[in-house]
Scaffold this active site. Structure first.
Site, PDB file in Angstrom:
ATOM      1  N   PHE A  11      53.114  56.794  31.873  1.00 16.68           N
ATOM      2  CA  PHE A  11      52.516  56.446  32.860  1.00 16.68           C
ATOM      3  C   PHE A  11      52.428  55.029  33.456  1.00 16.68           C
ATOM      4  CE2 PHE A  11      49.246  57.531  36.244  1.00 16.68           C
ATOM      5  CZ  PHE A  11      49.825  57.661  37.302  1.00 16.68           C
ATOM      6  N   ASP A  31      57.291  49.454  23.160  1.00 15.00           N
ATOM      7  CA  ASP A  31      56.080  50.837  22.973  1.00 15.00           C
ATOM      8  C   ASP A  31      57.183  51.619  22.423  1.00 15.00           C
ATOM      9  OD1 ASP A  31      55.473  53.364  24.119  1.00 15.00           O
ATOM     10  OD2 ASP A  31      55.264  52.350  26.080  1.00 15.00           O
ATOM     11  N   THR A  35      52.736  58.488  23.219  1.00 10.95           N
ATOM     12  CA  THR A  35      52.703  58.810  24.183  1.00 10.95           C
ATOM     13  C   THR A  35      53.104  58.617  25.604  1.00 10.95           C
ATOM     14  OG1 THR A  35      50.655  57.071  25.061  1.00 10.95           O
ATOM     15  CG2 THR A  35      49.535  59.408  23.815  1.00 10.95           C
ATOM     16  N   SER A  75      48.070  51.903  24.981  1.00  8.42           N
ATOM     17  CA  SER A  75      47.771  52.279  24.024  1.00  8.42           C
ATOM     18  C   SER A  75      47.327  53.903  24.878  1.00  8.42           C
ATOM     19  CB  SER A  75      45.859  52.041  25.384  1.00  8.42           C
ATOM     20  OG  SER A  75      44.698  52.625  24.633  1.00  8.42           O
ATOM     21  N   ASN A  99      47.990  40.673  18.631  1.00 16.23           N
ATOM     22  CA  ASN A  99      49.448  40.368  18.191  1.00 16.23           C
ATOM     23  C   ASN A  99      50.212  40.395  19.504  1.00 16.23           C
ATOM     24  OD1 ASN A  99      49.052  41.031  15.636  1.00 16.23           O
ATOM     25  ND2 ASN A  99      50.008  43.012  15.756  1.00 16.23           N
ATOM     26  N   TYR A 145      38.213  55.071  22.775  1.00 15.32           N
ATOM     27  CA  TYR A 145      39.061  54.217  23.108  1.00 15.32           C
ATOM     28  C   TYR A 145      37.829  53.028  24.431  1.00 15.32           C
ATOM     29  CZ  TYR A 145      41.668  54.363  28.271  1.00 15.32           C
ATOM     30  OH  TYR A 145      41.935  53.941  28.812  1.00 15.32           O
ATOM     31  N   TYR A 159      39.328  34.470  23.186  1.00 16.13           N
ATOM     32  CA  TYR A 159      41.079  33.575  23.984  1.00 16.13           C
ATOM     33  C   TYR A 159      40.969  32.602  24.982  1.00 16.13           C
ATOM     34  CZ  TYR A 159      43.120  35.571  19.420  1.00 16.13           C
ATOM     35  OH  TYR A 159      44.078  36.472  18.440  1.00 16.13           O
TER      36      TYR A 159
HETATM   37  N1  NAD Z   1      46.384  55.620  33.998  1.00 16.05           N
HETATM   38  C1  NAD Z   1      44.920  55.917  34.114  1.00 16.05           C
HETATM   39  O1  NAD Z   1      43.947  56.776  34.963  1.00 16.05           O
HETATM   40  C2  NAD Z   1      44.568  54.486  33.637  1.00 16.05           C
HETATM   41  C3  NAD Z   1      42.770  54.527  33.222  1.00 16.05           C
HETATM   42  C4  NAD Z   1      42.064  52.744  33.053  1.00 16.05           C
HETATM   43  C5  NAD Z   1      42.919  52.464  32.191  1.00 16.05           C
HETATM   44  N2  NAD Z   1      44.868  53.206  32.158  1.00 16.05           N
HETATM   45  C6  NAD Z   1      45.402  52.424  30.512  1.00 16.05           C
HETATM   46  O2  NAD Z   1      46.335  51.609  31.547  1.00 16.05           O
HETATM   47  C7  NAD Z   1      47.783  52.105  30.477  1.00 16.05           C
HETATM   48  C8  NAD Z   1      48.568  53.037  31.006  1.00 16.05           C
HETATM   49  O3  NAD Z   1      47.940  53.941  30.087  1.00 16.05           O
HETATM   50  P1  NAD Z   1      48.935  55.227  31.058  1.00 16.05           P
HETATM   51  O4  NAD Z   1      47.727  56.302  32.241  1.00 16.05           O
HETATM   52  O5  NAD Z   1      49.963  54.669  31.867  1.00 16.05           O
HETATM   53  O6  NAD Z   1      49.237  55.689  29.877  1.00 16.05           O
HETATM   54  P2  NAD Z   1      50.362  56.540  29.025  1.00 16.05           P
HETATM   55  O7  NAD Z   1      49.801  57.374  27.728  1.00 16.05           O
HETATM   56  O8  NAD Z   1      51.142  57.230  29.674  1.00 16.05           O
HETATM   57  O9  NAD Z   1      51.002  55.419  28.423  1.00 16.05           O
HETATM   58  C9  NAD Z   1      50.616  54.236  27.466  1.00 16.05           C
HETATM   59  C10 NAD Z   1      51.697  53.894  26.755  1.00 16.05           C
HETATM   60  O10 NAD Z   1      51.278  52.986  26.003  1.00 16.05           O
HETATM   61  C11 NAD Z   1      52.192  53.120  24.510  1.00 16.05           C
HETATM   62  N3  NAD Z   1      51.388  53.597  23.142  1.00 16.05           N
HETATM   63  C12 NAD Z   1      50.597  53.199  22.594  1.00 16.05           C
HETATM   64  N4  NAD Z   1      50.288  52.878  21.649  1.00 16.05           N
HETATM   65  C13 NAD Z   1      50.946  52.455  21.198  1.00 16.05           C
HETATM   66  C14 NAD Z   1      51.293  51.251  20.498  1.00 16.05           C
HETATM   67  N5  NAD Z   1      50.366  51.006  19.073  1.00 16.05           N
HETATM   68  N6  NAD Z   1      52.362  50.177  20.306  1.00 16.05           N
HETATM   69  C15 NAD Z   1      53.409  50.113  21.455  1.00 16.05           C
HETATM   70  N7  NAD Z   1      53.388  51.140  22.266  1.00 16.05           N
HETATM   71  C16 NAD Z   1      51.793  52.002  22.687  1.00 16.05           C
HETATM   72  C17 NAD Z   1      52.520  54.438  24.406  1.00 16.05           C
HETATM   73  O11 NAD Z   1      53.944  55.553  23.891  1.00 16.05           O
HETATM   74  C18 NAD Z   1      52.920  54.537  25.681  1.00 16.05           C
HETATM   75  O12 NAD Z   1      54.099  54.897  26.592  1.00 16.05           O
HETATM   76  C19 NAD Z   1      46.386  51.737  28.869  1.00 16.05           C
HETATM   77  O13 NAD Z   1      45.570  50.709  28.285  1.00 16.05           O
HETATM   78  C20 NAD Z   1      45.181  53.318  29.552  1.00 16.05           C
HETATM   79  O14 NAD Z   1      44.175  52.789  29.354  1.00 16.05           O
HETATM   80  C21 NAD Z   1      44.669  54.157  32.702  1.00 16.05           C
END
Ligand code: NAD
Length: 310
Positions: A11, A31, A35, A75, A99, A145, A159
């Site tokens: 997203f 990616d 998710t 994540s 990594n 998480y 780092y």
């Molecule tokens: N959307 C929110 O409200 C929110 C709030 C706090 C933090 N975040 C952080 O922002 C980031 C994106 O969140 P989002 O809402 O877009 O979630 P999302 O699930 O839509 O996007 C996360 C992406 O990471 C990819 N991914 C997960 N593990 C992976 C791995 N080991 N290797 C490669 N790709 C991997 C998934 O396939 C997905 O495309 C995350 O790190 C999340 O913790 C989001």
């Protein structure tokens, strides 16, 4: 500018890809689609400044550098997702951060970590300022998480101190908008899917727990502001307009015109009672604050889900 984004098919990551491409960056999106979805980046196929690498960042990344910016957004991010993938979440925050950071060292790229308001756990201070150290239930179901992100912040700063890695840490609060995944368990897509299908909206507990919701466009602006700033310390990026979840449900019903009612379910374990960022640091250091009224963001998001479901 050459920029690598992990989680770029998710997203927020996919919106960042769009935003940075518009500003002339060449983007490598990494990616593993655990998710996320290629649907979110399908419109970028054929763009010569964009490439997609399907890869799990917990494994060493062999993409050729150097990069100017490396953004670590990979994540699972919804409680349902990290409940389903607890070990993957821990490893993505730990090994994945290590990594991804390797890529930053080559050529001295600036590294940005997508951290979260969940580092504050079920907060005992309100609103949450960056110097609050949080209240995480270390062995609770959400800790996979919360602790992964806390570790990710710690290793990022280690780092920075040890290798002078140029770092930015964004503590992202609840964000919503088009390209969220239906069925990911987060409250806005859940309410919207239920409203569109004419089902009752499911509210946990009495719905008095509060959340604050930031529209993705404001979020991406804030993240970019932080990326190009010289601010090393963590910065809260979120919308401080706090509301009880029950009021959000009423608003979704009103905007959608759905005739559904509200069904109350038991509160999940560890569900935070309140959540509201103190964004003074972002305001003072980045001259940023969210501008989109909730009603406007919800209306746009509802249209996206309506089209998707059609
Ligand atoms: N959307 C929110 O409200 C929110 C709030 C706090 C933090 N975040 C952080 O922002 C980031 C994106 O969140 P989002 O809402 O877009 O979630 P999302 O699930 O839509 O996007 C996360 C992406 O990471 C990819 N991914 C997960 N593990 C992976 C791995 N080991 N290797 C490669 N790709 C991997 C998934 O396939 C997905 O495309 C995350 O790190 C999340 O913790 C989001």
């Amino acid at each position: 500018m050459r920029t690598l984004i992990t989680g770029g098919a998710g997203f927020l990551g996919s919106h960042l890809c769009d935003y940075l491409l518009d500003r002339g960056h060449t983007i490598v999106c990494v990616d593993n689609l655990i998710t996320g979805s290629t649907h979110n980046i399908a419109h970028l196929a054929g763009n010569k400044n964009f490439s997609f690498v399907e890869h799990d960042v917990t494994e060493p990344i062999s993409v050729k550098g150097p990069f100017d910016y490396v953004l670590h957004f990979a994540s699972p991010a919804s409680p349902m997702d990290y409940g389903k993938y607890p070990l993957e979440t821990l490893m993505t925050g730990s090994l994945g951060t290590r990594n991804t950071r390797e890529l930053s060292l080559e050529g001295g790229a600036r590294f940005m970590l997508a951290s979260t308001s969940e580092v504050y756990g079920d907060p005992l201070e309100h609103p949450q300022r960056e110097d609050y150290h949080g209240n995480v239930d270390i062995t609770g179901p959400r800790a996979v998480y919360d602790e992964a992100k806390r570790f990710a912040e710690t290793i990022t700063m280690a780092y920075h101190r040890k290798h002078r890695l140029d770092v930015r840490i964004a503590r992202i609060f609840n964000t919503y908008g088009p390209r969220m995944r239906l069925g990911d368990g987060r409250v806005i897509p859940t309410f919207m899917e239920q409203a569109i299908n004419g089902e009752d909206l499911t509210v946990f507990g009495r719905g008095t727990q509060t959340r604050s919701f930031c529209y993705y466009r404001d979020m991406v602006e804030g993240l970019y502001g932080l990326l190009i700033s010289d601010v090393i310390e963590p910065v809260n990026i979120g919308d401080p307009n706090e509301m009880p979840v029950i009021e959000l449900a009423m608003m979704v019903l009103e905007i959608s015109g759905a005739g559904s009612g509200i069904k109350h379910l038991d509160l999940p374990k560890g569900d935070p009672k309140m959540r509201k960022p103190d964004i003074s640091r972002a305001k003072n250091l980045l001259a940023w604050e969210p501008l989109t009224p909730l009603e406007e963001g919800l209306t746009e998001t509802l249209s996206y889900f309506q089209e998707l479901l059609e």
